[in-house]
Scaffold this active site. Structure first.
Site: not given
Length: 233
Positions: A18, A20, A180
């Site tokens: 991922d 961000d 995250d």
């Protein structure tokens, strides 16, 4: 570090990351863009932590959440107009305040040297994603970059992950997703991949409660964890 018992953990042929909250801490830039949009409509600014809790699901969801948090929720054509206004603002706030997350360059260098294929899969638009990765000189490590507007369905749908793996010519069971948030877990499960989550990213729920196979403090922790797990296999 938490290891889930749902499936064995093997050294992957490919790792998908991922963006961000995983590779970059972009919340300050995203907050600056949101606040510029809100200011244009006479609304007060939001704090970085407020905006951080809104990240996930793409720019459209971000805009919707921001106006709701400002007490001026938008729907229909008004929301569409706000999204159109956000596009150029968002592109002006990509790298000014954004920083790499801890251990990113070291980890990507390690995996690259060891021959692991890598890609980025994100709900952020494709051009914005490439600009950030170019700014931080990370593109040389990546064989696939898939933004949210490159697929029909955003994460937690598996579309971006499957497209990236197709580009890398790796099967899902041979790959690992690193993110995250709950969207990363959902996308990985839907794609049939194991998933690792990092602490310190953008999630409204404690990362240990999201059902990942492994939870690490940083990408540097992921390196040592995988080495230990590989040695024990």
């Amino acid at each position: 570090m938490n290891v889930g018992a749902s499936r064995p953990f093997r050294s992957p042929k490919a790792i998908l990351f991922d963006l961000d909250g995983t590779l970059v801490d972009s919340a300050p830039d995203i907050a600056a863009a949101v606040n510029e949009l809100l200011a244009g409509r006479g609304l007060p600014p939001l704090g970085v932590d407020q905006v951080k809790a809104m990240i996930g699901g793409g720019v459209g969801k971000l805009v919707e959440r921001a106006f709701a948090a400002s007490g001026s929720p938008l729907v229909g054509s008004a929301l569409e107009e706000a999204n159109r206004d956000m596009a150029p603002i968002y592109r002006r706030h990509l790298t000014g305040l954004t920083r790499l997350m801890p251990g990113v360059r070291e980890a990507l260098t390690h995996f690259h040297v060891n021959g692991t294929a890598m890609g980025v899969v994100t709900n952020k638009p494709q051009l914005a994603t490439r600009e950030i990765l170019l700014h931080f000189q990370l593109t040389e490590y990546l064989g696939a970059i898939v933004g949210g507007d490159a697929v029909t369905n955003l994460k937690p749908a598996p579309d971006a992950l499957l497209l990236a793996l197709d580009q890398l010519e790796v099967e899902p069971y041979e790959a690992l997703m690193v993110g995250d948030s709950v969207s990363d877990v959902g996308a990985a499960r839907a794609a049939g991949m194991p998933v690792v989550l990092l602490r310190g990213g953008y999630t409204r729920v404690p990362v240990e409660e999201l059902g990942a196979d492994l939870v690490c403090d940083s990408l540097l922790d992921l390196l040592s964890a995988m080495q230990k797990l590989g040695a024990a296999a």
